[in-house]
Design a protein around this motif. Structure first.
Motif, PDB file in Angstrom:
ATOM      1  N   GLN A  13      27.196 -73.643  38.997  1.00 23.41           N
ATOM      2  CA  GLN A  13      26.104 -74.045  39.980  1.00 23.41           C
ATOM      3  C   GLN A  13      26.841 -74.902  41.047  1.00 23.41           C
ATOM      4  O   GLN A  13      27.944 -75.470  40.561  1.00 23.41           O
ATOM      5  CB  GLN A  13      25.069 -74.761  39.302  1.00 23.41           C
ATOM      6  CG  GLN A  13      24.052 -73.834  38.617  1.00 23.41           C
ATOM      7  CD  GLN A  13      22.480 -74.578  38.095  1.00 23.41           C
ATOM      8  OE1 GLN A  13      22.798 -75.892  37.817  1.00 23.41           O
ATOM      9  NE2 GLN A  13      21.476 -73.821  38.115  1.00 23.41           N
ATOM     10  N   ALA A  14      26.446 -74.875  42.041  1.00 25.28           N
ATOM     11  CA  ALA A  14      26.756 -75.620  43.146  1.00 25.28           C
ATOM     12  C   ALA A  14      26.885 -77.300  42.496  1.00 25.28           C
ATOM     13  O   ALA A  14      26.108 -77.557  41.951  1.00 25.28           O
ATOM     14  CB  ALA A  14      26.129 -75.698  44.446  1.00 25.28           C
ATOM     15  N   GLY A  15      27.976 -77.747  42.775  1.00 18.86           N
ATOM     16  CA  GLY A  15      28.269 -79.010  42.459  1.00 18.86           C
ATOM     17  C   GLY A  15      28.980 -79.445  41.156  1.00 18.86           C
ATOM     18  O   GLY A  15      29.563 -80.559  40.664  1.00 18.86           O
ATOM     19  N   GLY A  16      29.081 -78.199  40.376  1.00 20.26           N
ATOM     20  CA  GLY A  16      29.697 -78.152  39.172  1.00 20.26           C
ATOM     21  C   GLY A  16      31.516 -78.247  39.237  1.00 20.26           C
ATOM     22  O   GLY A  16      31.764 -78.195  40.269  1.00 20.26           O
ATOM     23  N   SER A  17      32.054 -78.155  38.090  1.00 14.33           N
ATOM     24  CA  SER A  17      33.313 -77.939  38.094  1.00 14.33           C
ATOM     25  C   SER A  17      33.821 -76.817  37.203  1.00 14.33           C
ATOM     26  O   SER A  17      33.047 -76.530  36.029  1.00 14.33           O
ATOM     27  CB  SER A  17      33.724 -79.458  37.157  1.00 14.33           C
ATOM     28  OG  SER A  17      33.439 -80.397  38.107  1.00 14.33           O
ATOM     29  N   LEU A  18      35.080 -76.638  37.430  1.00 18.04           N
ATOM     30  CA  LEU A  18      35.929 -75.483  36.456  1.00 18.04           C
ATOM     31  C   LEU A  18      37.277 -76.002  36.312  1.00 18.04           C
ATOM     32  O   LEU A  18      37.837 -76.616  37.386  1.00 18.04           O
ATOM     33  CB  LEU A  18      35.463 -73.976  37.125  1.00 18.04           C
ATOM     34  CG  LEU A  18      34.370 -73.594  36.928  1.00 18.04           C
ATOM     35  CD1 LEU A  18      34.567 -72.235  37.774  1.00 18.04           C
ATOM     36  CD2 LEU A  18      34.126 -73.185  35.399  1.00 18.04           C
ATOM     37  N   THR A  91      33.288 -69.331  46.268  1.00 19.35           N
ATOM     38  CA  THR A  91      33.321 -68.430  45.418  1.00 19.35           C
ATOM     39  C   THR A  91      34.376 -67.271  45.726  1.00 19.35           C
ATOM     40  O   THR A  91      34.335 -66.731  47.125  1.00 19.35           O
ATOM     41  CB  THR A  91      31.893 -67.435  45.537  1.00 19.35           C
ATOM     42  OG1 THR A  91      30.835 -68.376  45.014  1.00 19.35           O
ATOM     43  CG2 THR A  91      31.931 -66.107  44.976  1.00 19.35           C
ATOM     44  N   ALA A  92      35.158 -66.571  44.882  1.00 22.91           N
ATOM     45  CA  ALA A  92      36.418 -65.694  45.259  1.00 22.91           C
ATOM     46  C   ALA A  92      36.864 -65.419  43.844  1.00 22.91           C
ATOM     47  O   ALA A  92      36.577 -66.274  42.717  1.00 22.91           O
ATOM     48  CB  ALA A  92      37.129 -66.432  46.245  1.00 22.91           C
ATOM     49  N   VAL A  93      37.902 -64.495  44.267  1.00 21.59           N
ATOM     50  CA  VAL A  93      38.884 -64.298  42.926  1.00 21.59           C
ATOM     51  C   VAL A  93      40.030 -65.356  43.263  1.00 21.59           C
ATOM     52  O   VAL A  93      40.610 -65.292  44.342  1.00 21.59           O
ATOM     53  CB  VAL A  93      39.355 -63.075  42.951  1.00 21.59           C
ATOM     54  CG1 VAL A  93      40.613 -62.541  41.939  1.00 21.59           C
ATOM     55  CG2 VAL A  93      38.215 -61.895  42.563  1.00 21.59           C
ATOM     56  N   THR A 124      32.608 -68.093  40.600  1.00 18.71           N
ATOM     57  CA  THR A 124      31.162 -67.737  41.260  1.00 18.71           C
ATOM     58  C   THR A 124      30.554 -68.991  41.394  1.00 18.71           C
ATOM     59  O   THR A 124      30.023 -69.416  40.235  1.00 18.71           O
ATOM     60  CB  THR A 124      30.503 -66.762  40.624  1.00 18.71           C
ATOM     61  OG1 THR A 124      31.600 -65.436  40.747  1.00 18.71           O
ATOM     62  CG2 THR A 124      29.318 -66.299  41.394  1.00 18.71           C
ATOM     63  N   VAL A 125      30.109 -69.349  42.503  1.00 19.40           N
ATOM     64  CA  VAL A 125      29.410 -70.629  42.694  1.00 19.40           C
ATOM     65  C   VAL A 125      28.000 -70.250  43.193  1.00 19.40           C
ATOM     66  O   VAL A 125      28.073 -69.808  44.044  1.00 19.40           O
ATOM     67  CB  VAL A 125      29.952 -71.690  43.360  1.00 19.40           C
ATOM     68  CG1 VAL A 125      29.222 -72.989  43.506  1.00 19.40           C
ATOM     69  CG2 VAL A 125      31.422 -71.899  43.016  1.00 19.40           C
ATOM     70  N   SER A 126      26.929 -70.601  42.273  1.00 24.00           N
ATOM     71  CA  SER A 126      25.787 -70.203  42.608  1.00 24.00           C
ATOM     72  C   SER A 126      24.728 -71.392  43.296  1.00 24.00           C
ATOM     73  O   SER A 126      25.192 -72.493  42.986  1.00 24.00           O
ATOM     74  CB  SER A 126      24.488 -69.775  41.558  1.00 24.00           C
ATOM     75  OG  SER A 126      24.647 -70.967  40.578  1.00 24.00           O
ATOM     76  N   SER A 127      24.225 -71.211  44.216  1.00 31.52           N
ATOM     77  CA  SER A 127      23.387 -72.282  45.105  1.00 31.52           C
ATOM     78  C   SER A 127      22.353 -72.748  44.377  1.00 31.52           C
ATOM     79  O   SER A 127      21.798 -72.177  43.494  1.00 31.52           O
ATOM     80  CB  SER A 127      23.122 -71.686  46.425  1.00 31.52           C
ATOM     81  OG  SER A 127      22.097 -70.660  46.531  1.00 31.52           O
TER      82      SER A 127
END
Length: 127
Positions: A13-18, A91-93, A124-127
Motif C-alpha cells: 500500500q502507499a506509504g509502505g516499504s519494501l 509502481t514498475a519493474v 506494485t504500490v496501491s493507493s
C-alpha cells in the motif's frame, strides 16, 4: 556464468516499504559500481540509484531521493534497495545492474553503460 539474481518486491500500500536484493555471482562484484533502474508500462527504463564499488558514493534520482536507500555488502556480493514511503507512481519493474567500472561519474545514470542485468522484479504500490 555471470548472474544477478533479484529477490524482494511485491504488492504494498502507499506509504509502505519494501526491500529489494540483488545477489551477484561469476563477476568481480567488489570492483564494480552497481545500479538500480525501473521501468513502468509504456515508459522508458529510468535510473533510480547507483552505488560505487566501496559504497562510498551513492546517488539517486530526484524522484526517490530521501525515500529510497541503496546499499551493498561486498562480503555477500549483494546490493540492496530499500524503498520507503512508497507511492503509486513507484509502481514498475525494478532491475539491478552491474557497471563495468568501480565508478564513473559520467555515465552511471545511463542504463546503456551497464553490462549485466538482473531478471527484474515487480513492485506494485496501491493507493
Amino acid at each position: 556464468q555471470i548472474q544477478l539474481v533479484q529477490s524482494g518486491g511485491g504488492l504494498v500500500q502507499a506509504g509502505g516499504s519494501l526491500r529489494l536484493s540483488c545477489a551477484a555471482s561469476g563477476l568481480s562484484f567488489s570492483s564494480r559500481a552497481m545500479g538500480w533502474f525501473r521501468q513502468a508500462p509504456g515508459e522508458e527504463r529510468e535510473f533510480v540509484a547507483a552505488i560505487s564499488w566501496s559504497g562510498g558514493i551513492r546517488d539517486y534520482a530526484n524522484s526517490v531521493k530521501g525515500r529510497f536507500t541503496i546499499s551493498r555488502d561486498n562480503a555477500k556480493n549483494t546490493v540492496y534497495l530499500q524503498l520507503t514511503s512508497l507511492r503509486p507512481e513507484d509502481t514498475a519493474v525494478y532491475y539491478c545492474a552491474a557497471h563495468p567500472q568501480r565508478w564513473n561519474g559520467a555515465d552511471y545514470k545511463n542504463f546503456e553503460a551497464y553490462d549485466y542485468w538482473g531478471q527484474g522484479t515487480q513492485v506494485t504500490v496501491s493507493s
